[in-house]
Design an enzyme around this catalytic site. Structure first.
Site, PDB file in Angstrom:
ATOM      1  N   ARG A  61      38.191  35.071  41.794  1.00 35.26           N
ATOM      2  CA  ARG A  61      38.642  33.767  41.836  1.00 35.26           C
ATOM      3  C   ARG A  61      38.682  32.972  40.437  1.00 35.26           C
ATOM      4  O   ARG A  61      39.217  32.103  40.206  1.00 35.26           O
ATOM      5  CB  ARG A  61      38.380  32.624  42.931  1.00 35.26           C
ATOM      6  CG  ARG A  61      38.948  33.296  44.183  1.00 35.26           C
ATOM      7  CD  ARG A  61      38.666  32.156  45.520  1.00 35.26           C
ATOM      8  NE  ARG A  61      38.903  32.848  46.629  1.00 35.26           N
ATOM      9  CZ  ARG A  61      37.989  33.672  47.387  1.00 35.26           C
ATOM     10  NH1 ARG A  61      36.904  33.748  46.950  1.00 35.26           N
ATOM     11  NH2 ARG A  61      38.260  33.999  48.649  1.00 35.26           N
ATOM     12  N   TYR A  89      43.380  38.772  40.398  1.00 34.01           N
ATOM     13  CA  TYR A  89      44.764  38.358  40.355  1.00 34.01           C
ATOM     14  C   TYR A  89      45.265  37.308  39.242  1.00 34.01           C
ATOM     15  O   TYR A  89      46.341  37.285  39.066  1.00 34.01           O
ATOM     16  CB  TYR A  89      45.072  37.830  41.845  1.00 34.01           C
ATOM     17  CG  TYR A  89      44.988  38.748  42.879  1.00 34.01           C
ATOM     18  CD1 TYR A  89      45.596  39.952  42.991  1.00 34.01           C
ATOM     19  CD2 TYR A  89      44.229  38.319  43.949  1.00 34.01           C
ATOM     20  CE1 TYR A  89      45.228  40.768  43.706  1.00 34.01           C
ATOM     21  CE2 TYR A  89      43.792  39.461  45.066  1.00 34.01           C
ATOM     22  CZ  TYR A  89      44.540  40.510  44.907  1.00 34.01           C
ATOM     23  OH  TYR A  89      44.416  41.338  46.038  1.00 34.01           O
ATOM     24  N   HIS A 112      50.362  41.134  54.136  1.00 30.07           N
ATOM     25  CA  HIS A 112      49.800  42.344  54.950  1.00 30.07           C
ATOM     26  C   HIS A 112      49.632  42.138  56.207  1.00 30.07           C
ATOM     27  O   HIS A 112      49.287  41.083  56.701  1.00 30.07           O
ATOM     28  CB  HIS A 112      48.554  42.790  54.160  1.00 30.07           C
ATOM     29  CG  HIS A 112      48.604  43.131  52.843  1.00 30.07           C
ATOM     30  ND1 HIS A 112      47.502  43.551  52.002  1.00 30.07           N
ATOM     31  CD2 HIS A 112      49.905  43.027  51.716  1.00 30.07           C
ATOM     32  CE1 HIS A 112      48.028  43.509  50.739  1.00 30.07           C
ATOM     33  NE2 HIS A 112      49.126  43.488  50.519  1.00 30.07           N
ATOM     34  N   HIS A 149      39.697  46.664  42.303  1.00 33.11           N
ATOM     35  CA  HIS A 149      41.042  45.906  42.078  1.00 33.11           C
ATOM     36  C   HIS A 149      40.723  44.735  41.017  1.00 33.11           C
ATOM     37  O   HIS A 149      39.786  43.890  41.374  1.00 33.11           O
ATOM     38  CB  HIS A 149      41.619  45.391  43.561  1.00 33.11           C
ATOM     39  CG  HIS A 149      43.083  45.034  43.546  1.00 33.11           C
ATOM     40  ND1 HIS A 149      43.456  44.095  42.613  1.00 33.11           N
ATOM     41  CD2 HIS A 149      44.054  45.384  44.379  1.00 33.11           C
ATOM     42  CE1 HIS A 149      45.006  44.128  42.877  1.00 33.11           C
ATOM     43  NE2 HIS A 149      45.155  44.720  43.681  1.00 33.11           N
ATOM     44  N   ASP A 194      54.913  39.409  50.358  1.00 30.55           N
ATOM     45  CA  ASP A 194      53.492  39.974  50.046  1.00 30.55           C
ATOM     46  C   ASP A 194      52.596  39.636  51.141  1.00 30.55           C
ATOM     47  O   ASP A 194      51.669  39.176  50.724  1.00 30.55           O
ATOM     48  CB  ASP A 194      52.903  39.764  48.734  1.00 30.55           C
ATOM     49  CG  ASP A 194      51.857  40.779  48.451  1.00 30.55           C
ATOM     50  OD1 ASP A 194      51.232  41.510  49.449  1.00 30.55           O
ATOM     51  OD2 ASP A 194      51.180  40.660  47.345  1.00 30.55           O
ATOM     52  N   GLU A 251      50.022  48.968  40.372  1.00 31.34           N
ATOM     53  CA  GLU A 251      50.504  48.808  41.526  1.00 31.34           C
ATOM     54  C   GLU A 251      51.982  48.344  41.648  1.00 31.34           C
ATOM     55  O   GLU A 251      52.102  47.530  41.025  1.00 31.34           O
ATOM     56  CB  GLU A 251      49.626  48.059  42.487  1.00 31.34           C
ATOM     57  CG  GLU A 251      49.887  47.870  43.848  1.00 31.34           C
ATOM     58  CD  GLU A 251      48.781  46.847  44.648  1.00 31.34           C
ATOM     59  OE1 GLU A 251      48.009  46.484  44.114  1.00 31.34           O
ATOM     60  OE2 GLU A 251      49.048  47.236  45.940  1.00 31.34           O
TER      61      GLU A 251
HETATM   62 ZN    ZN Z   1      49.655  42.856  48.792  1.00 30.27          ZN
HETATM   63 ZN    ZN Z   2      47.621  46.326  47.268  1.00 28.22          ZN
END
Ligand code: ZN
Ligand code: ZN
Length: 277
Positions: free
Chosen positions: A36, A69, A228, A66, A226, A143
């Site tokens: 974050r 973001y 999940h 990952h 998006d 991705e």
């Molecule tokens: Zn996603």
């Molecule tokens: Zn993903």
């Protein structure tokens, strides 16, 4: 089978391995720092040694991260671009220290400019990142995205173009099943899945497909959402997951679904059953 989940490092890097061991995961994804904030974290020698030594002891064969973001390599804003470049250079350094094979990155968003311009900015900045990072083996896997807004990566052509323009052996791709479906690829049937994978092979090359995110989708086909969902509980059904488990045994596959109600255990049990059928 290289199957696992995104696990937390909230109590330090070793907690990720503990979580993995508890659920018999042989592949894991982590955020190598708090996702974050922009504030950096340096992996100490002790953390590096502990993690590398214990990874095989905890049954984890492949671990990766990952990227946060906040990063946007597609932006026209120079200040954000510079922050993003620095964040990825630090990310690669942490990955090297921990022995992580790759970091998964959402390519970025073009903002007010065109997709073509966005793609060329991302490719140029990726080259800068590898130059700044120096020697190393950690890859950046781009991705596929759900295609929301001006985000790049909703189409296989975007990823293909990015790989070509970057021209680095350190770039590959990660396919997220939820994103593929939300961006318009109907992978619900075996034929649909085959067509999608054939597309990946033709446009990108399967040797560059180095990771899967196994997520069912809350949103319908082409919804660009998006969101999940647990495996088998969303719009996708079980077929695409069965296909991936059957054809991509040696590519790491991780869940990115919510953790409530022991979901990881349930999802992994279901996936293991699918794989053995
Ligand atoms: Zn996603
Ligand atoms: Zn993903």
């Amino acid at each position: 089978m290289l199957l696992g989940s995104h696990v937390s490092i909230a109590g330090g890097y070793m907690t990720a391995l503990e979580e993995a061991k508890a659920l018999n995961m042989d592949a894991i994804q982590i955020f190598s720092k708090n996702q974050r904030t922009w504030s950096e974290r340096v992996v100490t020698d002790e953390e590096s040694n502990m993690f590398r030594k214990n990874m095989p002891l905890y049954g984890v064969k492949q671990a990766f991260s990952h990227a946060i973001y906040l990063i946007n390599l597609g932006t026209e804003k120079e200040a954000l671009a510079e922050k993003s470049i620095q964040a990825l250079v630090h990310e690669l350094a942490r990955c090297e220290a921990l022995g992580l094979t790759h970091t998964v990155l959402h390519p970025g968003a073009a903002g007010e400019s065109t997709t073509t311009e966005g793609i060329s900015r991302i490719a140029k900045r990726l080259k800068t990142i590898f130059k700044l990072a120096g020697k190393g083996s950690t890859k950046i896997l781009l991705e596929n995205t759900s295609g929301q807004g001006t985000s790049i990566g909703g189409k296989l052509e975007h990823l293909s173009e990015l790989l070509q323009q970057t021209g680095s052996s350190r770039v590959g791709i990660c396919i997220d099943t939820c994103h593929a479906f939300a961006s318009g690829y109907d992978i619900r049937t075996e034929g649909g899945m085959q067509e999608f994978i054939d597309g990946v092979d033709a446009k990108i090359g399967l040797k560059h497909l180095l990771c899967f995110h196994l997520n069912d989708s809350k949103g319908p086909l082409g919804s660009k959402l998006d969101r999940h969902e647990n495996i088998g509980k969303g719009e996708l059904g079980l077929t695409p997951f069965k296909y991936i488990l059957k054809h991509f045994e040696h590519v790491p596959k991780v869940l990115e679904t919510a953790k409530e109600d022991d979901a990881d255990r349930k999802n992994l049990t279901l996936l293991r059953q699918l794989a053995s059928r």
